[in-house]
Scaffold this motif. Structure first.
Motif, short mmCIF file in Angstrom:
data_model
loop_
_atom_site.label_atom_id
_atom_site.label_comp_id
_atom_site.label_asym_id
_atom_site.label_seq_id
_atom_site.Cartn_x
_atom_site.Cartn_y
_atom_site.Cartn_z
N LEU A 124 40.94 46.92 28.46
CA LEU A 124 40.99 47.40 29.85
C LEU A 124 39.68 47.13 30.59
O LEU A 124 39.67 46.68 31.74
N THR A 125 38.57 47.40 29.92
CA THR A 125 37.27 47.19 30.54
C THR A 125 37.06 45.72 30.88
O THR A 125 36.50 45.38 31.92
N ALA A 126 37.52 44.85 30.00
CA ALA A 126 37.28 43.42 30.15
C ALA A 126 38.17 42.76 31.20
O ALA A 126 37.79 41.73 31.76
N THR A 127 39.33 43.31 31.47
CA THR A 127 40.30 42.61 32.31
C THR A 127 40.55 43.25 33.67
O THR A 127 40.92 42.55 34.62
N PHE A 128 40.35 44.55 33.80
CA PHE A 128 40.80 45.25 35.01
C PHE A 128 40.01 44.82 36.25
O PHE A 128 40.58 44.65 37.33
N GLY A 129 38.70 44.63 36.11
CA GLY A 129 37.89 44.22 37.26
C GLY A 129 38.32 42.86 37.79
O GLY A 129 38.42 42.65 39.00
N GLY A 130 38.59 41.91 36.88
CA GLY A 130 39.02 40.59 37.30
C GLY A 130 40.39 40.61 37.96
O GLY A 130 40.64 39.86 38.92
N ILE A 131 41.27 41.46 37.47
CA ILE A 131 42.59 41.59 38.08
C ILE A 131 42.47 42.14 39.49
O ILE A 131 43.12 41.65 40.43
N LEU A 132 41.62 43.16 39.67
CA LEU A 132 41.40 43.71 41.01
C LEU A 132 40.80 42.66 41.94
O LEU A 132 41.20 42.55 43.11
N ARG A 133 39.85 41.90 41.44
CA ARG A 133 39.21 40.85 42.25
C ARG A 133 40.24 39.87 42.78
O ARG A 133 40.28 39.56 43.98
N ASP A 134 41.09 39.37 41.89
CA ASP A 134 42.07 38.37 42.30
C ASP A 134 43.10 38.96 43.25
O ASP A 134 43.54 38.29 44.20
N LEU A 135 43.47 40.20 43.02
CA LEU A 135 44.44 40.85 43.90
C LEU A 135 43.88 41.01 45.31
O LEU A 135 44.54 40.69 46.30
N LEU A 136 42.64 41.52 45.41
CA LEU A 136 42.04 41.76 46.72
C LEU A 136 41.68 40.47 47.45
O LEU A 136 41.78 40.40 48.68
N ALA A 137 41.29 39.45 46.69
CA ALA A 137 40.86 38.19 47.30
C ALA A 137 42.01 37.22 47.54
O ALA A 137 41.83 36.18 48.17
N GLY A 138 43.18 37.56 47.02
CA GLY A 138 44.30 36.66 47.17
C GLY A 138 44.15 35.39 46.35
O GLY A 138 44.68 34.34 46.69
N GLU A 139 43.40 35.49 45.24
CA GLU A 139 43.21 34.35 44.35
C GLU A 139 44.34 34.30 43.33
O GLU A 139 44.99 35.31 43.05
N PRO A 140 44.60 33.12 42.73
CA PRO A 140 45.55 33.07 41.62
C PRO A 140 45.07 34.00 40.50
O PRO A 140 43.93 33.91 40.07
N SER A 141 45.91 34.89 40.05
CA SER A 141 45.48 35.90 39.08
C SER A 141 45.18 35.27 37.73
O SER A 141 45.99 34.51 37.19
N VAL A 142 44.01 35.62 37.17
CA VAL A 142 43.69 35.14 35.82
C VAL A 142 44.69 35.67 34.81
O VAL A 142 44.94 35.06 33.78
N LEU A 143 45.29 36.82 35.11
CA LEU A 143 46.26 37.42 34.19
C LEU A 143 47.51 36.57 34.08
O LEU A 143 48.17 36.55 33.03
#
Length: 210
Positions: A124-143
Motif C-alpha cells: 500500500l505504501t509503495a503504490t497508493f501515492g503513484g495511483i493518486l498521482r495518475d488519477l489527479l493528473a489524468g496520466e495513464p495509470s501505472v496500476l
C-alpha cells in the motif's frame, strides 16, 4: 539518522519528484506542482498510517511536506531539461516503489508483528501515492500498465519480512527488499515483464440443458 529514516525521506523525495513531473506534463502552475508532489510523496504513507491506526507521519514531522515542496520547486525549474519526462517519471516511480515497499513493510511489521500485514502495508505504501498521482493528473495509470507493478512492491515487502525473520540486521533487510523490488519493477520497465493476464473465453453453452 538510521536506515529506516533515510529510506523514508528518500522515498518521499523521489515520489514527490514523480508528482512534480506529472504536473510539468500538464503545464500546471507552481501551486499545482507543490500539490501533486505532496499528494504523491506522502499519499502512500498517509494511507498506511490510517490503516494501522497510527499518528500520520507528516503530521508528527512536517519536514516531510517541506521536502515535497522543495522537490516541486526543483523540478519546476529543471523539468524542461529532460528529454522524456514520462520515462523519467516511470523510473523514479520504480525507485520510490522499491524504497516505500521496504519501508512500509518495516513500519507494518513494527506496528503489528504480523508478516502478512507487513507485506500488505508495504504494498500500500509503495503504490497508493503513484495511483493518486495518475488519477489527479489524468496520466495513464501505472496500476493498469501491462508490466509488473504491485507484485514488485509485494515481493520487496516479503523479502524484508523474510530477512528480518532470518535474523538479518534491519539495514541489510531494507537493502535486500529495495534491491528485489527495484530489480523486478526495473526489469518490467526494461524488458516488459508481465504476469499471465486473463484472456476472455466463450461462455458455456447452456441452451441444450445441463
Amino acid at each position: 539518522m538510521n536506515a529506516l529514516l533515510v529510506l523514508d525521506h528518500a522515498g518521499v523525495a523521489v515520489f514527490a519528484a514523480t508528482g512534480a513531473l506529472a504536473a510539468s506534463r500538464k503545464q500546471l502552475d507552481i501551486v499545482g506542482f507543490v500539490f501533486l508532489a505532496s499528494v504523491t510523496g506522502i499519499g502512500g504513507g498517509t494511507f498506511r498510517d490510517l490503516v494501522l491506526d497510527l499518528p500520520v507521519f507528516w503530521v508528527l514531522n512536517p519536514a516531510y511536506v517541506l521536502v515535497c515542496a522543495a522537490v516541486a520547486l526543483l523540478v519546476y525549474g529543471t523539468a524542461h531539461l529532460m528529454e522524456s519526462r514520462y520515462r523519467v517519471l516511470l523510473w523514479l516511480d520504480c525507485v520510490g516503489l522499491a524504497a516505500f515497499g521496504a519501508m512500509g513493510a518495516a513500519k507494518g511489521l513494527d506496528a503489528t508483528g504480523s508478516a502478512t500485514l507487513a507485506i500488505i502495508t508495504g504494498m500500500l505504501t509503495a503504490t497508493f501515492g503513484g495511483i493518486l498521482r495518475d488519477l489527479l493528473a489524468g496520466e495513464p495509470s501505472v496500476l493498469l500498465r501491462s508490466e509488473i507493478y504491485v507484485s514488485a512492491a509485494m515481493a520487496g515487502a516479503a523479502a524484508y519480512t523474510v530477512s528480518v525473520a532470518a535474523g538479518l540486521p534491519q539495514a541489510l533487510s531494507l537493502a535486500i527488499a529495495f534491491a528485489i523490488a527495484f530489480i523486478i519493477r526495473g526489469g518490467a520497465l526494461r524488458f516488459g515483464w508481465t504476469l499471465p493476464r486473463y484472456k476472455p473465453r466463450a461462455g458455456r453453452d447452456i441452451s441444450g440443458g445441463e
